[in-house]
Design an enzyme around this catalytic site. Structure first.
Site, PDB file in Angstrom:
ATOM      1  N   ASN A  37       0.982  -1.028   0.151  1.00 46.75           N
ATOM      2  CA  ASN A  37      -0.154   0.076   0.207  1.00 46.75           C
ATOM      3  C   ASN A  37       1.042   1.126   0.449  1.00 46.75           C
ATOM      4  OD1 ASN A  37      -2.431  -1.263   0.102  1.00 46.75           O
ATOM      5  ND2 ASN A  37      -2.488  -2.029   2.325  1.00 46.75           N
ATOM      6  N   LYS A  39       3.509   4.174  -0.849  1.00 39.42           N
ATOM      7  CA  LYS A  39       4.481   4.698  -2.251  1.00 39.42           C
ATOM      8  C   LYS A  39       5.747   4.467  -3.108  1.00 39.42           C
ATOM      9  CE  LYS A  39       5.577   9.118  -4.517  1.00 39.42           C
ATOM     10  NZ  LYS A  39       5.464   9.022  -5.783  1.00 39.42           N
ATOM     11  N   LYS A  41       5.907   2.245  -6.377  1.00 43.20           N
ATOM     12  CA  LYS A  41       5.182   0.502  -7.087  1.00 43.20           C
ATOM     13  C   LYS A  41       5.883   0.948  -8.425  1.00 43.20           C
ATOM     14  CE  LYS A  41       1.504  -0.025  -5.160  1.00 43.20           C
ATOM     15  NZ  LYS A  41       1.319   1.047  -4.374  1.00 43.20           N
ATOM     16  N   THR A  42       5.270   1.975  -8.699  1.00 40.30           N
ATOM     17  CA  THR A  42       5.200   2.547 -10.605  1.00 40.30           C
ATOM     18  C   THR A  42       6.552   2.834 -11.082  1.00 40.30           C
ATOM     19  OG1 THR A  42       2.832   2.557 -10.729  1.00 40.30           O
ATOM     20  CG2 THR A  42       4.486   3.642 -12.167  1.00 40.30           C
ATOM     21  N   THR A  43       7.075   3.900  -9.783  1.00 42.60           N
ATOM     22  CA  THR A  43       8.366   4.660  -9.767  1.00 42.60           C
ATOM     23  C   THR A  43       9.633   3.934  -9.457  1.00 42.60           C
ATOM     24  OG1 THR A  43       7.917   5.562  -7.596  1.00 42.60           O
ATOM     25  CG2 THR A  43       7.791   7.450  -9.240  1.00 42.60           C
ATOM     26  N   ARG A  51      16.914   1.718 -16.038  1.00 45.51           N
ATOM     27  CA  ARG A  51      18.352   0.842 -15.624  1.00 45.51           C
ATOM     28  C   ARG A  51      18.693   0.437 -16.858  1.00 45.51           C
ATOM     29  NH1 ARG A  51      19.168  -1.179  -9.815  1.00 45.51           N
ATOM     30  NH2 ARG A  51      19.930   0.632  -9.440  1.00 45.51           N
ATOM     31  N   PHE A  91     -10.081   3.826 -18.149  1.00 44.30           N
ATOM     32  CA  PHE A  91     -10.345   3.119 -16.701  1.00 44.30           C
ATOM     33  C   PHE A  91     -10.210   4.020 -15.766  1.00 44.30           C
ATOM     34  CE2 PHE A  91      -9.424   0.341 -12.900  1.00 44.30           C
ATOM     35  CZ  PHE A  91     -10.251  -0.879 -13.137  1.00 44.30           C
ATOM     36  N   TRP A  93     -10.466   4.464 -11.560  1.00 44.95           N
ATOM     37  CA  TRP A  93     -11.192   3.825 -10.032  1.00 44.95           C
ATOM     38  C   TRP A  93     -12.775   4.021  -9.951  1.00 44.95           C
ATOM     39  CZ3 TRP A  93      -8.726   0.509  -8.242  1.00 44.95           C
ATOM     40  CH2 TRP A  93      -8.093   0.582  -8.231  1.00 44.95           C
ATOM     41  N   GLU A 128      -0.241  -1.889 -12.455  1.00 45.18           N
ATOM     42  CA  GLU A 128      -0.842  -1.980 -12.496  1.00 45.18           C
ATOM     43  C   GLU A 128      -2.307  -3.038 -12.559  1.00 45.18           C
ATOM     44  OE1 GLU A 128      -0.774  -0.070 -10.122  1.00 45.18           O
ATOM     45  OE2 GLU A 128      -0.587   1.708 -10.495  1.00 45.18           O
TER      46      GLU A 128
HETATM   47  P1  ATP Z   1       3.954   5.947  -7.457  1.00 42.95           P
HETATM   48  O1  ATP Z   1       3.314   5.793  -8.989  1.00 42.95           O
HETATM   49  O2  ATP Z   1       3.815   6.936  -6.796  1.00 42.95           O
HETATM   50  O3  ATP Z   1       5.384   4.964  -7.200  1.00 42.95           O
HETATM   51  P2  ATP Z   1       2.570   3.678  -6.433  1.00 42.95           P
HETATM   52  O4  ATP Z   1       2.519   2.877  -7.977  1.00 42.95           O
HETATM   53  O5  ATP Z   1       2.969   2.827  -5.607  1.00 42.95           O
HETATM   54  O6  ATP Z   1       2.957   5.279  -6.427  1.00 42.95           O
HETATM   55  P3  ATP Z   1      -1.004   3.244  -6.705  1.00 42.95           P
HETATM   56  O7  ATP Z   1      -0.724   2.538  -5.860  1.00 42.95           O
HETATM   57  O8  ATP Z   1      -0.348   3.252  -7.865  1.00 42.95           O
HETATM   58  O9  ATP Z   1       0.821   3.750  -5.841  1.00 42.95           O
HETATM   59  O10 ATP Z   1      -1.022   4.600  -6.588  1.00 42.95           O
HETATM   60  C1  ATP Z   1      -0.781   5.425  -7.007  1.00 42.95           C
HETATM   61  C2  ATP Z   1      -0.842   7.195  -6.900  1.00 42.95           C
HETATM   62  O11 ATP Z   1      -1.251   7.770  -5.828  1.00 42.95           O
HETATM   63  C3  ATP Z   1       0.051   7.820  -6.902  1.00 42.95           C
HETATM   64  O12 ATP Z   1      -0.047   9.502  -7.450  1.00 42.95           O
HETATM   65  C4  ATP Z   1       1.370   7.694  -5.461  1.00 42.95           C
HETATM   66  O13 ATP Z   1       1.849   9.098  -5.066  1.00 42.95           O
HETATM   67  C5  ATP Z   1      -0.532   8.290  -5.060  1.00 42.95           C
HETATM   68  N1  ATP Z   1      -0.154   6.977  -3.497  1.00 42.95           N
HETATM   69  C6  ATP Z   1       0.313   6.181  -3.398  1.00 42.95           C
HETATM   70  N2  ATP Z   1       0.766   5.148  -2.268  1.00 42.95           N
HETATM   71  C7  ATP Z   1       0.281   5.685  -1.730  1.00 42.95           C
HETATM   72  C8  ATP Z   1      -1.176   6.276  -0.486  1.00 42.95           C
HETATM   73  N3  ATP Z   1      -0.006   5.091   0.757  1.00 42.95           N
HETATM   74  N4  ATP Z   1      -1.287   7.733  -0.289  1.00 42.95           N
HETATM   75  C9  ATP Z   1      -1.893   8.727  -0.539  1.00 42.95           C
HETATM   76  N5  ATP Z   1      -2.096   8.653  -2.256  1.00 42.95           N
HETATM   77  C10 ATP Z   1      -0.531   7.082  -2.459  1.00 42.95           C
HETATM   78 MG    MG Z   2       1.619   2.801  -9.155  1.00 41.80          MG
END
Ligand code: ATP
Ligand code: MG
Length: 196
Positions: A37, A39, A41-43, A51, A91, A93, A128
């Site tokens: 949960n 932040k 994952k995508t970054t 890389r 798509f 949420w 995702e």
């Molecule tokens: P990021 O893209 O920043 O690496 P993520 O892929 O881990 O985040 P996702 O669940 O895909 O997270 O959410 C996408 C968006 O929600 C991003 O803009 C991210 O900054 C934000 N986000 C991620 N985790 C959280 C959290 N725990 N609370 C609020 N916002 C979040």
């Molecule tokens: Mg993500």
């Protein structure tokens, strides 16, 4: 601690690390999962793409949930030869139309399948995709089958919360992002360059 004790300890540690490096001799592509949960994952996935392409490897990205059109990583990487396929229906949420979303998901999955059978692609990102499985838009068995039969040297990154246990079992590397705190919870707006 005395200098000689410190040196002795570091030397022992180095020997242990060297021995483990020596033991790792298998060369093949890996399956990585970035879940949880927190932040990042995508970054983390895009950090790995940078890389890879920095070494001249080929990478491609599939995004199963449409991000902002103003997506920083896409703007940087697409001109550098990293193809992006983003699920087309918009798509989000807020979606209410399960049938349309399922069709869009399956269409996007077809692109993924092409990449997962193309040995010229070194790294595939399935951003995702975990939600497609938990919403039952995409059959888990199909995903497992495509991942299992992908080219031997191809690596794949899966991102998304709540990754299915069977995918965690199949993966070589699994990292769970754990939220300690997030700016959003303190009322700070999502921002360009940090959140998208
Ligand atoms: P990021 O893209 O920043 O690496 P993520 O892929 O881990 O985040 P996702 O669940 O895909 O997270 O959410 C996408 C968006 O929600 C991003 O803009 C991210 O900054 C934000 N986000 C991620 N985790 C959280 C959290 N725990 N609370 C609020 N916002 C979040
Ligand atoms: Mg993500």
């Amino acid at each position: 601690m005395s200098q000689s004790r410190h040196e002795e300890r570091q030397q022992r540690l180095k020997e242990q690390v060297d021995a483990r490096i020596e033991l790792a001799q298998i060369e093949r592509g890996v399956l990585l999962v970035f879940t949880g949960n927190g932040k990042g994952k995508t970054t983390a996935a895009f950090g790995t793409v940078c890389r890879a392409i920095g070494h001249g490897l080929k990478s491609a990205v599939i995004q199963f949930i449409k991000g902002s059109w103003d997506n920083g990583e896409r703007q940087l990487l697409e001109p550098l030869g990293v193809p992006f396929y983003v699920m087309s229906t918009g798509f989000t949420w807020e979606t209410q139309d399960k049938e349309a979303d399922t069709l869009a998901c399956l269409d996007t999955w077809q692109h993924a399948c092409k990449l997962l059978s193309d040995p010229t692609i070194d790294l595939v990102v399935l951003d995702e995709i975990t939600y497609m499985i938990s919403f039952h838009y995409l059959p888990l068995e199909e995903v497992i089958n495509a991942l299992t039969h992908r080219p031997e040297n191809q690596s794949v990154i899966i991102t998304g919360r709540g990754c299915h246990r069977d995918l965690l079992n199949l993966a070589d590397t699994v990292t769970e992002m754990r939220p300690i705190k997030h700016a959003f919870d303190a009322g700070i707006k999502a921002q360009k360059g940090i959140d998208w």
